[in-house]
Design an enzyme around this catalytic site. Structure first.
Site, short mmCIF file in Angstrom:
data_model
loop_
_atom_site.label_atom_id
_atom_site.label_comp_id
_atom_site.label_asym_id
_atom_site.label_seq_id
_atom_site.Cartn_x
_atom_site.Cartn_y
_atom_site.Cartn_z
N GLU A 67 0.85 -1.18 0.00
CA GLU A 67 0.00 0.00 0.00
C GLU A 67 0.89 1.23 0.00
O GLU A 67 2.06 1.17 0.40
CB GLU A 67 -0.91 0.03 1.24
CG GLU A 67 -1.85 -1.15 1.37
CD GLU A 67 -3.00 -1.13 0.38
OE1 GLU A 67 -3.28 -0.08 -0.23
OE2 GLU A 67 -3.62 -2.19 0.19
N ASP A 92 -18.08 -10.04 -9.65
CA ASP A 92 -18.09 -9.27 -8.41
C ASP A 92 -17.44 -7.91 -8.59
O ASP A 92 -17.89 -6.91 -8.02
CB ASP A 92 -17.42 -10.06 -7.28
CG ASP A 92 -17.56 -9.35 -5.95
OD1 ASP A 92 -18.71 -9.04 -5.55
OD2 ASP A 92 -16.53 -9.06 -5.31
#
Length: 149
Positions: A67, A92
């Protein structure tokens, strides 16, 4: 798996998804390629790196991930959604974009995959500040706009 093989494997599903969701297939393929390293890294068949939020009731997998926080790259462990196959992941992903209001501006660009990709990135899909540029680069390098027709 080569990029060509990966595109051949998920391209038809991305195009079929586009027919009902209006999400450009080029974006679906580019995001899947970038997020999964062309299918090489997709634990739980999660092609898009979608994390499992508390409201997710499906299967999950804990995985290390990178991240960018306050401009610094860090490694963390996070819970990700898991699927029985790549088609489940593609379906999804489409629902994820459709149901999250922050991505609504992207849907003004359903006829322009590159603009759609930039809008999804601007809405905060990933912490990578170069996310949009990377998606556009993949779309162009692999002529993915042909899937949007």
């Amino acid at each position: 798996m080569t990029p060509k093989d990966f595109i051949a494997a998920i391209g038809p599903a991305a195009h079929a998804s586009m027919q009902t969701t209006k999400i450009p297939a080029s974006v679906t393929i580019a995001q899947a390629a970038l997020e999964s390293s062309w299918g090489a890294r997709c634990p739980g068949f999660n092609l898009f790196g979608i994390k499992a939020t508390p409201d997710w009731t499906g299967a999950t997998t804990m995985q290390p991930t990178g991240e960018v926080v306050n401009g610094k790259s860090i490694k963390i462990k996070a819970k990700f959604r898991a699927y029985p196959d790549w088609l489940g992941s593609i379906n999804d992903h489409a629902q994820f974009l459709l149901k999250n209001k922050r991505y609504l501006p992207a849907f003004t660009y359903t006829d322009d995959g590159e603009a759609f990709a930039r809008a999804v990135a601007a809405a905060g899909y990933a912490t990578d500040p170069d996310y949009a540029a990377k998606l556009v680069s993949i779309i162009r390098a692999h002529n993915l706009a042909t899937f949007d027709k």
